[in-house]
Design a protein around this motif. Structure first.
Motif, mmCIF file in Angstrom:
data_model
loop_
_atom_site.group_PDB
_atom_site.id
_atom_site.type_symbol
_atom_site.label_atom_id
_atom_site.label_comp_id
_atom_site.label_asym_id
_atom_site.label_seq_id
_atom_site.Cartn_x
_atom_site.Cartn_y
_atom_site.Cartn_z
ATOM 1 N N UNK A 23 9.659 -12.426 -34.314
ATOM 2 C CA UNK A 23 10.640 -13.509 -34.280
ATOM 3 C C UNK A 23 10.228 -14.649 -35.203
ATOM 4 N N UNK A 24 8.909 -14.869 -35.297
ATOM 5 C CA UNK A 24 8.402 -15.968 -36.123
ATOM 6 C C UNK A 24 8.032 -15.490 -37.533
ATOM 7 N N UNK A 25 8.689 -14.441 -38.032
ATOM 8 C CA UNK A 25 8.313 -13.873 -39.335
ATOM 9 C C UNK A 25 8.202 -14.955 -40.406
ATOM 10 N N UNK A 26 9.155 -15.882 -40.413
ATOM 11 C CA UNK A 26 9.165 -16.895 -41.477
ATOM 12 C C UNK A 26 8.172 -18.038 -41.259
ATOM 13 N N UNK A 27 7.401 -17.965 -40.192
ATOM 14 C CA UNK A 27 6.345 -18.962 -39.992
ATOM 15 C C UNK A 27 5.049 -18.541 -40.690
ATOM 16 N N UNK A 28 5.140 -17.506 -41.531
ATOM 17 C CA UNK A 28 3.986 -17.120 -42.345
ATOM 18 C C UNK A 28 3.331 -15.806 -41.962
ATOM 19 N N UNK A 81 -9.022 -3.088 -32.755
ATOM 20 C CA UNK A 81 -9.727 -2.322 -33.790
ATOM 21 C C UNK A 81 -8.742 -1.905 -34.885
ATOM 22 N N UNK A 82 -9.124 -2.107 -36.119
ATOM 23 C CA UNK A 82 -8.287 -1.675 -37.250
ATOM 24 C C UNK A 82 -9.199 -1.222 -38.389
ATOM 25 N N UNK A 83 -8.889 -0.039 -38.925
ATOM 26 C CA UNK A 83 -9.703 0.566 -39.984
ATOM 27 C C UNK A 83 -9.563 -0.185 -41.305
ATOM 28 N N UNK A 84 -8.362 -0.616 -41.602
ATOM 29 C CA UNK A 84 -8.075 -1.212 -42.909
ATOM 30 C C UNK A 84 -8.455 -2.708 -42.910
ATOM 31 N N UNK A 85 -9.262 -3.073 -43.880
ATOM 32 C CA UNK A 85 -9.782 -4.438 -43.922
ATOM 33 C C UNK A 85 -8.671 -5.485 -44.095
ATOM 34 N N UNK A 86 -7.711 -5.196 -44.970
ATOM 35 C CA UNK A 86 -6.613 -6.151 -45.191
ATOM 36 C C UNK A 86 -5.810 -6.356 -43.906
ATOM 37 N N UNK A 87 -5.438 -5.229 -43.280
ATOM 38 C CA UNK A 87 -4.624 -5.374 -42.069
ATOM 39 C C UNK A 87 -5.418 -6.068 -40.965
ATOM 40 N N UNK A 88 -6.711 -5.840 -40.918
ATOM 41 C CA UNK A 88 -7.530 -6.553 -39.923
ATOM 42 C C UNK A 88 -7.413 -8.070 -40.137
ATOM 43 N N UNK A 89 -7.418 -8.499 -41.411
ATOM 44 C CA UNK A 89 -7.295 -9.946 -41.654
ATOM 45 C C UNK A 89 -5.865 -10.428 -41.356
ATOM 46 N N UNK A 90 -4.874 -9.540 -41.532
ATOM 47 C CA UNK A 90 -3.491 -9.923 -41.183
ATOM 48 C C UNK A 90 -3.354 -10.129 -39.667
ATOM 49 N N UNK A 91 -4.051 -9.293 -38.895
ATOM 50 C CA UNK A 91 -3.995 -9.450 -37.424
ATOM 51 C C UNK A 91 -4.497 -10.846 -37.051
ATOM 52 N N UNK A 92 -5.620 -11.233 -37.650
ATOM 53 C CA UNK A 92 -6.207 -12.550 -37.333
ATOM 54 C C UNK A 92 -5.248 -13.671 -37.716
ATOM 55 N N UNK A 93 -4.660 -13.529 -38.896
ATOM 56 C CA UNK A 93 -3.720 -14.549 -39.373
ATOM 57 C C UNK A 93 -2.472 -14.606 -38.472
ATOM 58 N N UNK A 94 -1.910 -13.434 -38.186
ATOM 59 C CA UNK A 94 -0.671 -13.398 -37.400
ATOM 60 C C UNK A 94 -0.905 -13.892 -35.968
ATOM 61 N N UNK A 95 -2.106 -13.636 -35.456
ATOM 62 C CA UNK A 95 -2.442 -14.150 -34.116
ATOM 63 C C UNK A 95 -2.420 -15.677 -34.116
ATOM 64 N N UNK A 96 -2.840 -16.277 -35.227
ATOM 65 C CA UNK A 96 -2.797 -17.747 -35.334
ATOM 66 C C UNK A 96 -1.361 -18.247 -35.351
ATOM 67 N N UNK A 97 -0.486 -17.514 -36.061
ATOM 68 C CA UNK A 97 0.931 -17.911 -36.125
ATOM 69 C C UNK A 97 1.506 -18.011 -34.702
ATOM 70 N N UNK A 98 1.050 -17.097 -33.819
ATOM 71 C CA UNK A 98 1.551 -17.091 -32.435
ATOM 72 C C UNK A 98 0.657 -17.899 -31.488
ATOM 73 N N UNK A 99 -0.388 -18.516 -32.039
ATOM 74 C CA UNK A 99 -1.241 -19.378 -31.220
ATOM 75 C C UNK A 99 -2.081 -18.645 -30.193
ATOM 76 N N UNK A 100 -2.388 -17.359 -30.454
ATOM 77 C CA UNK A 100 -3.171 -16.592 -29.470
ATOM 78 C C UNK A 100 -4.462 -16.034 -30.073
#
Ligand code: SAH
Length: 202
Positions: A23-28, A81-100
């Motif tokens: 839902x918050x796709x456009x929040x980054x 757990x995520x094998x791909x390094x880029x996607x692992x960093x996206x998880x961290x970033x996206x978790x911040x977008x949702x404040x969790x």
């Protein structure tokens, strides 16, 4: 006309659903091509999180964080757990977008190597289905997951009490009889259409 997908016309139909995914796709929100066609839509990820009993969850195949974020939003602690390094960093970033981000601990590496290093009773499994063309085979078997679904479930039953697996609608359920486990089934519905199912083994 909608916006053109930055990852190619072959996945335009997924891009068109990006606000269903987040839902918050456009929040980054950060995503890549595989993350886009693999992510669990936010509404479904939240329904799965509410249906899952454990308070500490290992998300085995993290992707871009669709499920991990939903588990965290329902107050659960998540090892993702995520094998791909880029996607692992996206998880961290996206978790911040949702404040969790404080509830999600990411781990880069192979599920089979990393899952037993954390202390949790529940595992959520959304392994790759082999790309957008997975439906062409007509029926989906455990060995169509990559890594092989039998290997994943054997490992999961050995290391966890609660095992939750997301499967395509064309999944062949006779495949899981060999594990001799009871399970509940949840239809994952968006706009009146079943897009996948979730198996809760007990
Ligand atoms: N549910 C996720 C999407 C999962 S896609 C979401 O909502 O975002 C499956 C992911 O599993 C991919 O990102 C892929 O890189 C990852 N993967 C594949 N093999 C893996 C393995 N052996 N261990 C950990 N992650 C793996």
């Amino acid at each position: 006309m909608g916006e053109t997908c930055p990852f190619g016309t072959d996945v335009q139909r997924y891009w068109d659903k990006r606000f269903e995914y987040f839902l918050r796709f456009n929040d980054g929100i950060k995503i890549d091509k595989e993350g886009l066609y693999s992510v669990t839509p936010e509404k479904i990820a939240l329904e799965i999180a509410e249906h899952t009993k454990g308070d500490v969850i290992v998300v085995a195949f993290g992707g871009v964080g669709g499920n991990a974020i939903a588990f965290a939003r329902t107050g659960k602690k998540v090892y993702c757990i995520e094998l791909d390094e880029d996607r692992k960093s996206f998880i961290e970033h996206n978790a911040k977008v949702y404040g969790v981000d404080d509830l999600i601990h990411t781990i880069q590496g192979d599920f089979f190597a990393k899952a037993s290093t954390v202390s949790a009773k529940t595992v959520f499994l959304d392994p790759p289905w082999g790309g957008p063309s997975y439906k062409e085979s007509g029926s989906f078997k455990l060995n169509n997951f990559s890594p092989d679904g039998t290997k994943i479930l054997d490992y999961a039953f050995l290391n966890f009490d609660e095992v939750v697996l997301m499967v395509p609608t064309i999944f062949d359920f006779s495949e899981i009889e060999k594990f001799d486990k009871q399970y509940d089934l949840q239809d994952n519905v968006i706009n009146g259409e079943i897009i996948s199912q979730t198996i809760y083994f007990s």
